[in-house]
Design a protein around this motif. Structure first.
Motif, PDB file in Angstrom:
ATOM      1  N   GLN A 265       0.829  -1.206   0.000  1.00 13.65           N
ATOM      2  CA  GLN A 265       0.000   0.000   0.000  1.00 13.65           C
ATOM      3  C   GLN A 265       0.866   1.260   0.000  1.00 13.65           C
ATOM      4  O   GLN A 265       0.546   2.244  -0.680  1.00 13.65           O
ATOM      5  CB  GLN A 265      -0.958   0.001   1.199  1.00 13.65           C
TER       6      GLN A 265
ATOM      7  N   SER B 169       3.907   1.479  -1.268  1.00  9.92           N
ATOM      8  CA  SER B 169       4.476   1.555  -2.614  1.00  9.92           C
ATOM      9  C   SER B 169       3.460   2.085  -3.615  1.00  9.92           C
ATOM     10  O   SER B 169       3.785   2.952  -4.452  1.00  9.92           O
ATOM     11  CB  SER B 169       4.954   0.176  -3.076  1.00  9.92           C
ATOM     12  N   ARG B 170       2.235   1.590  -3.562  1.00  9.00           N
ATOM     13  CA  ARG B 170       1.190   2.044  -4.485  1.00  9.00           C
ATOM     14  C   ARG B 170       0.926   3.536  -4.349  1.00  9.00           C
ATOM     15  O   ARG B 170       0.746   4.251  -5.332  1.00  9.00           O
ATOM     16  CB  ARG B 170      -0.100   1.274  -4.270  1.00  9.00           C
ATOM     17  N   ALA B 171       0.890   4.016  -3.099  1.00  3.57           N
ATOM     18  CA  ALA B 171       0.654   5.444  -2.869  1.00  3.57           C
ATOM     19  C   ALA B 171       1.791   6.274  -3.456  1.00  3.57           C
ATOM     20  O   ALA B 171       1.548   7.299  -4.098  1.00  3.57           O
ATOM     21  CB  ALA B 171       0.507   5.722  -1.374  1.00  3.57           C
TER      22      ALA B 171
ATOM     23  N   VAL C 153       3.781   5.425  -5.954  1.00  2.14           N
ATOM     24  CA  VAL C 153       3.684   5.337  -7.420  1.00  2.14           C
ATOM     25  C   VAL C 153       2.656   6.345  -7.941  1.00  2.14           C
ATOM     26  O   VAL C 153       2.845   6.950  -8.998  1.00  2.14           O
ATOM     27  CB  VAL C 153       3.345   3.896  -7.861  1.00  2.14           C
ATOM     28  N   ARG C 154       1.574   6.546  -7.183  1.00  6.85           N
ATOM     29  CA  ARG C 154       0.555   7.523  -7.576  1.00  6.85           C
ATOM     30  C   ARG C 154       1.004   8.967  -7.312  1.00  6.85           C
ATOM     31  O   ARG C 154       0.291   9.914  -7.605  1.00  6.85           O
ATOM     32  CB  ARG C 154      -0.751   7.264  -6.812  1.00  6.85           C
ATOM     33  N   GLY C 155       2.182   9.136  -6.715  1.00 18.89           N
ATOM     34  CA  GLY C 155       2.695  10.470  -6.432  1.00 18.89           C
ATOM     35  C   GLY C 155       2.215  11.038  -5.111  1.00 18.89           C
ATOM     36  O   GLY C 155       2.425  12.222  -4.835  1.00 18.89           O
ATOM     37  N   GLU C 156       1.586  10.207  -4.287  1.00 22.11           N
ATOM     38  CA  GLU C 156       1.061  10.664  -3.002  1.00 22.11           C
ATOM     39  C   GLU C 156       2.158  10.663  -1.941  1.00 22.11           C
ATOM     40  O   GLU C 156       3.160   9.973  -2.066  1.00 22.11           O
ATOM     41  CB  GLU C 156      -0.073   9.748  -2.542  1.00 22.11           C
TER      42      GLU C 156
ATOM     43  N   SER D 162       7.766  10.305   0.586  1.00 21.03           N
ATOM     44  CA  SER D 162       7.297  11.102  -0.536  1.00 21.03           C
ATOM     45  C   SER D 162       8.131  10.774  -1.771  1.00 21.03           C
ATOM     46  O   SER D 162       9.091  10.014  -1.698  1.00 21.03           O
ATOM     47  CB  SER D 162       7.385  12.598  -0.210  1.00 21.03           C
TER      48      SER D 162
ATOM     49  N   LYS E  59      12.709  10.065 -10.783  1.00 16.03           N
ATOM     50  CA  LYS E  59      12.004  10.248  -9.521  1.00 16.03           C
ATOM     51  C   LYS E  59      12.585   9.246  -8.524  1.00 16.03           C
ATOM     52  O   LYS E  59      13.020   8.164  -8.909  1.00 16.03           O
ATOM     53  CB  LYS E  59      10.510   9.997  -9.681  1.00 16.03           C
TER      54      LYS E  59
END
Length: 93
Positions: A31, A33-35, A37-40, A51, A75
């Motif tokens: 979770q 990692s997914r956040a 990847v979404r730039g969150e 971040s 990034k």
């Protein structure tokens, strides 16, 4: 401490089986990692903030030849320790 030792410690602290603690730990990392990847940004109060940082294109050198090379923009994941973690680390010793 490695992942196996961390999972064993979590299992002991929470009275979960090592398998359940491992699945929970893997899910938490997924979770996170997914956040990212979404730039969150993921902020864990008392621990720190994860971040994504942008790195600009830059010039570098090939260490074996000394030749100038261009390093592409990218990034990267960034972690900033929270105050409580910093304080806990500085209390030790």
């Amino acid at each position: 401490m490695n992942k196996t030792e961390l999972i064993a410690a979590i299992a002991e602290d929470t009275n979960l089986s090592k398998a359940d603690a491992g699945r929970a730990f893997d899910s938490a990392l997924e979770q996170l990692s997914r956040a990212l990847v979404r730039g969150e940004t993921v902020q864990l109060i008392g621990f720190g903030t994860f971040s994504v940082a942008d790195r600009a294109e830059r010039t570098g050198r090939n260490p074996s030849t000394g030749e100038q090379i261009t390093i592409k923009a990218s990034k990267s994941a960034k972690f900033a320790a929270g105050k409580a973690l910093k304080d806990a680390i500085n209390q030790v010793g």
